[in-house]
Write a protein that holds these residues in place. Structure first.
Motif, mmCIF file in Angstrom:
data_model
loop_
_atom_site.group_PDB
_atom_site.id
_atom_site.type_symbol
_atom_site.label_atom_id
_atom_site.label_comp_id
_atom_site.label_asym_id
_atom_site.label_seq_id
_atom_site.Cartn_x
_atom_site.Cartn_y
_atom_site.Cartn_z
ATOM 1 N N ALA A 162 0.833 -1.202 0.000
ATOM 2 C CA ALA A 162 0.000 0.000 0.000
ATOM 3 C C ALA A 162 0.864 1.247 0.000
ATOM 4 C CB ALA A 162 -0.932 0.004 1.206
ATOM 5 N N LEU A 163 0.248 2.338 -0.452
ATOM 6 C CA LEU A 163 0.953 3.619 -0.582
ATOM 7 C C LEU A 163 -0.055 4.737 -0.362
ATOM 8 C CD1 LEU A 163 3.636 5.043 -1.602
ATOM 9 C CD2 LEU A 163 2.586 4.991 -3.875
ATOM 10 N N THR A 164 0.360 5.792 0.304
ATOM 11 C CA THR A 164 -0.492 6.968 0.477
ATOM 12 C C THR A 164 -0.171 7.980 -0.605
ATOM 13 O OG1 THR A 164 -0.667 6.633 2.873
ATOM 14 C CG2 THR A 164 -1.171 8.830 2.026
ATOM 15 N N VAL A 165 -1.187 8.379 -1.360
ATOM 16 C CA VAL A 165 -1.034 9.350 -2.443
ATOM 17 C C VAL A 165 -2.123 10.402 -2.309
ATOM 18 C CG1 VAL A 165 0.002 7.654 -4.010
ATOM 19 C CG2 VAL A 165 -2.477 7.991 -4.015
ATOM 20 N N SER A 166 -2.088 11.387 -3.185
ATOM 21 C CA SER A 166 -3.133 12.405 -3.221
ATOM 22 C C SER A 166 -3.950 12.256 -4.490
ATOM 23 C CB SER A 166 -2.521 13.812 -3.182
ATOM 24 O OG SER A 166 -1.913 14.070 -1.938
ATOM 25 N N SER A 167 -5.239 12.539 -4.380
ATOM 26 C CA SER A 167 -6.075 12.557 -5.578
ATOM 27 C C SER A 167 -5.839 13.877 -6.316
ATOM 28 C CB SER A 167 -7.552 12.433 -5.199
ATOM 29 O OG SER A 167 -8.010 13.655 -4.624
ATOM 30 N N ILE A 168 -6.367 13.992 -7.513
ATOM 31 C CA ILE A 168 -6.209 15.237 -8.264
ATOM 32 C C ILE A 168 -6.943 16.384 -7.571
ATOM 33 C CG2 ILE A 168 -5.773 14.174 -10.505
ATOM 34 C CD1 ILE A 168 -8.724 14.436 -11.144
ATOM 35 N N ASP A 169 -7.829 16.049 -6.624
ATOM 36 C CA ASP A 169 -8.541 17.068 -5.846
ATOM 37 C C ASP A 169 -7.885 17.323 -4.497
ATOM 38 O OD1 ASP A 169 -10.530 17.327 -7.833
ATOM 39 O OD2 ASP A 169 -11.595 15.582 -7.037
ATOM 40 N N GLY A 170 -6.725 16.699 -4.258
ATOM 41 C CA GLY A 170 -6.007 16.928 -3.017
ATOM 42 C C GLY A 170 -6.457 16.083 -1.844
ATOM 43 N N VAL A 171 -7.240 15.027 -2.094
ATOM 44 C CA VAL A 171 -7.703 14.141 -1.024
ATOM 45 C C VAL A 171 -6.659 13.053 -0.799
ATOM 46 C CG1 VAL A 171 -9.478 12.489 -0.334
ATOM 47 C CG2 VAL A 171 -10.119 14.567 -1.575
ATOM 48 N N GLU A 172 -6.352 12.766 0.470
ATOM 49 C CA GLU A 172 -5.398 11.700 0.792
ATOM 50 C C GLU A 172 -6.044 10.342 0.558
ATOM 51 O OE1 GLU A 172 -2.497 11.940 4.186
ATOM 52 O OE2 GLU A 172 -3.755 10.288 4.936
ATOM 53 N N LEU A 173 -5.349 9.496 -0.236
ATOM 54 C CA LEU A 173 -5.820 8.161 -0.564
ATOM 55 C C LEU A 173 -4.812 7.134 -0.082
ATOM 56 C CD1 LEU A 173 -6.805 8.756 -4.318
ATOM 57 C CD2 LEU A 173 -8.301 9.022 -2.318
ATOM 58 N N PHE A 174 -5.271 6.169 0.687
ATOM 59 C CA PHE A 174 -4.438 5.023 1.067
ATOM 60 C C PHE A 174 -4.780 3.926 0.075
ATOM 61 C CE2 PHE A 174 -3.715 1.061 3.472
ATOM 62 C CZ PHE A 174 -2.452 1.284 4.005
ATOM 63 N N VAL A 175 -3.884 3.684 -0.873
ATOM 64 C CA VAL A 175 -4.162 2.784 -1.987
ATOM 65 C C VAL A 175 -3.419 1.469 -1.776
ATOM 66 C CG1 VAL A 175 -4.103 2.485 -4.480
ATOM 67 C CG2 VAL A 175 -4.437 4.764 -3.519
ATOM 68 N N ALA A 176 -4.167 0.382 -1.653
ATOM 69 C CA ALA A 176 -3.578 -0.942 -1.443
ATOM 70 C C ALA A 176 -3.793 -1.798 -2.681
ATOM 71 C CB ALA A 176 -4.208 -1.611 -0.224
ATOM 72 N N ARG A 177 -2.729 -2.448 -3.139
ATOM 73 C CA ARG A 177 -2.865 -3.330 -4.307
ATOM 74 C C ARG A 177 -3.270 -4.718 -3.827
ATOM 75 N NH1 ARG A 177 1.691 -4.296 -9.050
ATOM 76 N NH2 ARG A 177 0.346 -5.519 -10.441
ATOM 77 N N THR A 178 -4.494 -4.772 -3.353
ATOM 78 C CA THR A 178 -5.086 -5.991 -2.811
ATOM 79 C C THR A 178 -6.503 -6.105 -3.362
ATOM 80 O OG1 THR A 178 -5.772 -4.730 -0.856
ATOM 81 C CG2 THR A 178 -3.733 -5.996 -0.674
ATOM 82 N N GLY A 179 -7.169 -7.203 -3.089
ATOM 83 C CA GLY A 179 -8.544 -7.349 -3.550
ATOM 84 C C GLY A 179 -9.098 -8.719 -3.234
ATOM 85 N N TYR A 180 -10.374 -8.903 -3.609
ATOM 86 C CA TYR A 180 -11.114 -10.114 -3.242
ATOM 87 C C TYR A 180 -11.788 -10.719 -4.473
ATOM 88 C CZ TYR A 180 -14.029 -12.855 0.095
ATOM 89 O OH TYR A 180 -14.644 -13.846 0.843
ATOM 90 N N THR A 181 -11.135 -10.543 -5.640
ATOM 91 C CA THR A 181 -11.754 -10.981 -6.890
ATOM 92 C C THR A 181 -10.843 -11.876 -7.728
ATOM 93 O OG1 THR A 181 -10.932 -9.075 -8.156
ATOM 94 C CG2 THR A 181 -13.069 -8.826 -7.033
#
Length: 373
Positions: A176-195
């Motif tokens: 996972a990595l913390t990034v910003s959206s183009i609107d400046g919102v903090e996103l904790f993005v994890a390369r995980t899933g259930y599919t």
């Protein structure tokens, strides 16, 4: 009282059929469960999974605490952002819950646990964290949107600040990595899933989730409901808590031996995680019931609770469904130890032959080798 995520009205405006899921009012589909399933396998779909529980663990002894709490070894993850899948066991070796834990810093780890087990999970974690001086913080301020499928990563990247896109592109699986959206919102993005597909699970402030969902819609990502999520995860060979395992089932009985680490500490002593002694005894005895994958070539659907007949006695169907990718009924079954021989399922009094196959049933959108269509 039925609980609702902040996306509830958005789901309804998109025509979702809503159902009760563990006390939450959630979308089962938006018109066609099979279309949503196939969309995730071929392009990208998104799921509201904000009903799941995010827990932050804080304190100098957090890693030490997790060594006791989890059956898998927290010492497998030493790089910040890396994730670990594990079961949390009771003293009898039964599964209290399965979860993902992220290493954010030596004094801070993040866990995501199941919605239906929230109260008992939090009580158990808090009970055992106290001795280690670990603070347990439920992050009710965070929502979760899962974006899954071959096109998912590229579509999410388009909503991330340009300065963060290169780092996000390099993010490995189960990290996972913390990034910003183009609107400046903090996103904790994890390369995980259930599919079983590539993609991300995105944790973000509740206040921003509706706008983020709508931005994904505008980018071409279509919504998918819990029905498709269930068929996707079963095709991918992933367990569902409460159906494939529970507090009376050990990881060895749920095909999760790979998540059990009977490792030693740095001083050479066995890591004393809760339930270890029971698991060691069960492993030594070699008589644990086994979870197997089944495919039925005849018409019909394999369903939870159906009786399974083997050379060693009776078992039962756990998760069962019609697989849109395979065009056949598939299932998990728990059966006695030993070679099962020819397996049959009792469907309304008729013994129907089924084939044992290795799961996952589907990998990277394609039938697993050995599954004849």
């Amino acid at each position: 009282m039925t609980l609702k995520t902040l996306l509830n009205e958005t789901h309804r405006s998109l025509g979702a059929k809503m159902v009760d899921f563990g006390g939450w009012d959630m979308p089962i589909h938006y018109g066609s469960q099979i279309d949503e399933h196939n969309l995730v396998r071929t392009a990208a779909g998104m799921f509201d999974v904000s009903h799941m529980t995010v827990v932050d663990l804080k304190g100098a002894r957090t890693r030490e605490f997790l060594r006791q709490l989890l059956a898998n070894s927290i010492d497998k993850i030493k790089v910040r952002g890396k994730a670990l899948y594990s079961c949390m066991l009771n003293a009898q070796g039964g599964v209290i819950d399965d979860l993902i834990v992220y290493f954010l810093a030596e004094d801070m780890f993040r866990m995501v646990v199941n919605a239906s087990t929230r109260e008992k999970d939090l009580a158990w974690i808090r009970q055992h964290a106290e001795a280690f001086g670990v603070e347990v913080v439920e992050r009710e301020d965070l929502a979760i949107v899962a974006v899954q499928g071959p096109q998912a990563r590229a579509l999410v990247a388009g909503l991330v600040a340009e300065s963060d896109r290169a780092a996000l592109d390099k993010l490995g699986r189960f990290a996972a990595l913390t990034v910003s959206s183009i609107d400046g919102v903090e996103l904790f993005v994890a390369r995980t899933g259930y599919t079983g597909e590539d993609g991300y699970e995105v944790l973000l402030p509740q206040s921003a989730v509706v706008a983020f969902w709508n931005a994904l819609l505008a980018a071409g990502v279509k919504p998918a409901g819990l029905g498709a999520r269930d068929t996707l995860r079963l095709e991918a060979g992933m367990n569902l808590y409460g159906q494939d395992m529970d507090e009376a089932i050990t990881p060895y009985e749920a095909a999760l031996a790979w998540t059990v680490a009977l490792d030693d500490l740095a001083d050479g002593t066995p890591r004393a995680f809760t339930g270890r002694a029971v698991l060691e005894a069960q492993k030594a005895a070699g008589n644990a019931r086994q979870m197997i994958g089944l495919v039925m070539d005849e018409k019909g659907v394999l369903r939870h609770g159906q009786k399974v007949l083997t050379a060693n006695g009776e078992g039962e169907i756990l998760s069962g469904t019609f697989s849109p990718t395979l065009g056949k009924a598939i299932a998990f079954a728990r059966v006695p130890a030993g070679a099962p021989g020819d397996v049959r399922v009792d469907i309304r009094g008729k013994e129907v032959p089924v084939r044992i196959v290795k799961f996952p049933f589907v990998r990277d959108g394609q039938p697993q080798a050995g599954i004849n269509l």
